[in-house]
Design a protein around this motif. Sequence first.
Motif, mmCIF file in Angstrom:
data_model
loop_
_atom_site.group_PDB
_atom_site.id
_atom_site.type_symbol
_atom_site.label_atom_id
_atom_site.label_comp_id
_atom_site.label_asym_id
_atom_site.label_seq_id
_atom_site.Cartn_x
_atom_site.Cartn_y
_atom_site.Cartn_z
ATOM 1 N N ALA A 74 0.821 -1.208 0.000
ATOM 2 C CA ALA A 74 0.000 0.000 0.000
ATOM 3 C C ALA A 74 0.851 1.253 0.000
ATOM 4 C CB ALA A 74 -0.920 0.002 1.218
ATOM 5 N N GLU A 77 0.667 4.831 1.735
ATOM 6 C CA GLU A 77 -0.066 5.429 2.837
ATOM 7 C C GLU A 77 0.203 6.923 2.999
ATOM 8 O OE1 GLU A 77 0.625 3.264 6.405
ATOM 9 O OE2 GLU A 77 0.181 1.325 5.511
ATOM 10 N N THR A 100 -4.932 5.666 2.213
ATOM 11 C CA THR A 100 -4.135 4.467 1.951
ATOM 12 C C THR A 100 -4.598 3.861 0.640
ATOM 13 O OG1 THR A 100 -3.896 4.046 4.317
ATOM 14 C CG2 THR A 100 -3.478 2.198 2.825
ATOM 15 N N THR A 119 -4.000 1.024 -2.667
ATOM 16 C CA THR A 119 -3.427 -0.252 -3.103
ATOM 17 C C THR A 119 -3.844 -0.511 -4.541
ATOM 18 O OG1 THR A 119 -5.301 -1.687 -2.548
ATOM 19 C CG2 THR A 119 -3.806 -1.119 -0.749
#
Length: 496
Positions: free
Chosen positions: A408, A410, A416, A418
């Motif tokens: 991920a 962040e 966050t 992904t």
Amino acid sequence: MRKLLLLGTASVAMIIGTATINSPSADAQSFLRGGDSQALTVDSRGVLTMAPLLERVTPAVVSIETAVKITNRSRRGSSAQMDMLERFFGELPEGMRPDSGSDSDDESDEDLGTRRNSIGSGVIVDAGDGYIVTNHHVIKDADEIFVVLQDRRELEAELVGSDSQTDIAVLKVKASGLKAIPFADSESVKVGDYTVAIGNPFGLGHTVTQGIVSAKGREFGRRSADQYQDFIQTDASINPGNSGGALINSKGELIGINTAIVSRSGGNNGIGFAVPARMAKSVMGQLIENGEVRRGRIGVLIQNITPDLREALDLSTSDGALVSNVVDDSPADKAGLKDGDIIVEFNNERIIDSSDIRNAVSYVEPGERASITYLRDGKRRTTRIDVEMVEEEDRDVLTADAAEDIPAMESFSGATLTDIPESVKTRGGDEGVYVSNVTRGSKAARAGLARGDIIREVDRSSVADLSDFEDAIRDKDGAIALTVERNGQTTFMAVR
């Protein structure tokens, strides 16, 4: 503002009255009437008054009472009166609810008689056919509706139709000697125009207050997706019971139907709202003709242009409705509109924001064609577009739950990100990045990003995955434009 207007009126009366108290000049009379206006006049007493205007229009404003059947079940539920009170004052304390203090578990429908409530007002707009316009929330859930005229005649009214989305209802009565108020062209109403509100506040009967138009095109509260708001704001005192009453101009024309107030104390704070005459008249016509309101759509999802979005998308204006998504095979799709277009005019009406286009489309009967003007790449384009009937559409439920352990990012303004997990079903394919979490109060949260969103584009360029996204935002200064998919729909956001 109202105090200033009153002081100003008194000053005019003193200055002119000193010289013309017995026989005001033609010029003074013209000044006091505001040209063609008939609101203020000097009568034979030498008194500055609006009595002649009110004598003409107040017979067209009625009080409305409703009757509801009382059962054990309904005694424990919210009455129409409580609904009306909560519309003005918010959720009532527990001790004021109709079911407070009751330990009964009796949910039977035993008939315990009827209850009469004096809860609102209405306006006669067609004396010949006996049509009366009021608010939907005034007559909602009523078993019987009664209209009380200024001459104290009480008439049982027929509900012709009601529309919760605009809060307009139409009643019909049979009686002779009715007086009506003509509709004004509410599009010609200007901020600063003189207004008079007439209604039945607190069940007191005919009450008149005065003020000015404070603003137009207002929205207030939390508007649901199916509500239409385009209110006229006035500082004329409006209180509970005024709902459904008349807001008139200085000619005695109906410019709006009084609907609600904004108040922290429960009293009048000089912020009242009225459904504009044009909307009320349009809804009334459909209710009379069809028994319901048939609304149109053009097949676009739209949003307002914020300063950050204007910067991020390098737009030439903040006015207009930004098209975030065009529905496949819709009138907008067939007319050639695309995501990112800015609608600035519809059916010869200027569009300032997303509410304007929504309201403008609602005025066009389904099946008709309209003109639409939009900006694309800074160039102005105009075309014709069909308006089709709004129909309920089934929407796929998209999964926004991702349990996979995926690398991920962040550090994107509190979000966050992904790659898109395999468990997430999307309509737009598997390219983009997935928002797995948003920190409360962060820049991403303030921009509108939420868990489960899928970012498809950065500054209108597609991103394939997290790596692609990181490359796209590297060395970016200022606002970054994101094209985001949420529950199968597209929207634009700007994050700094």
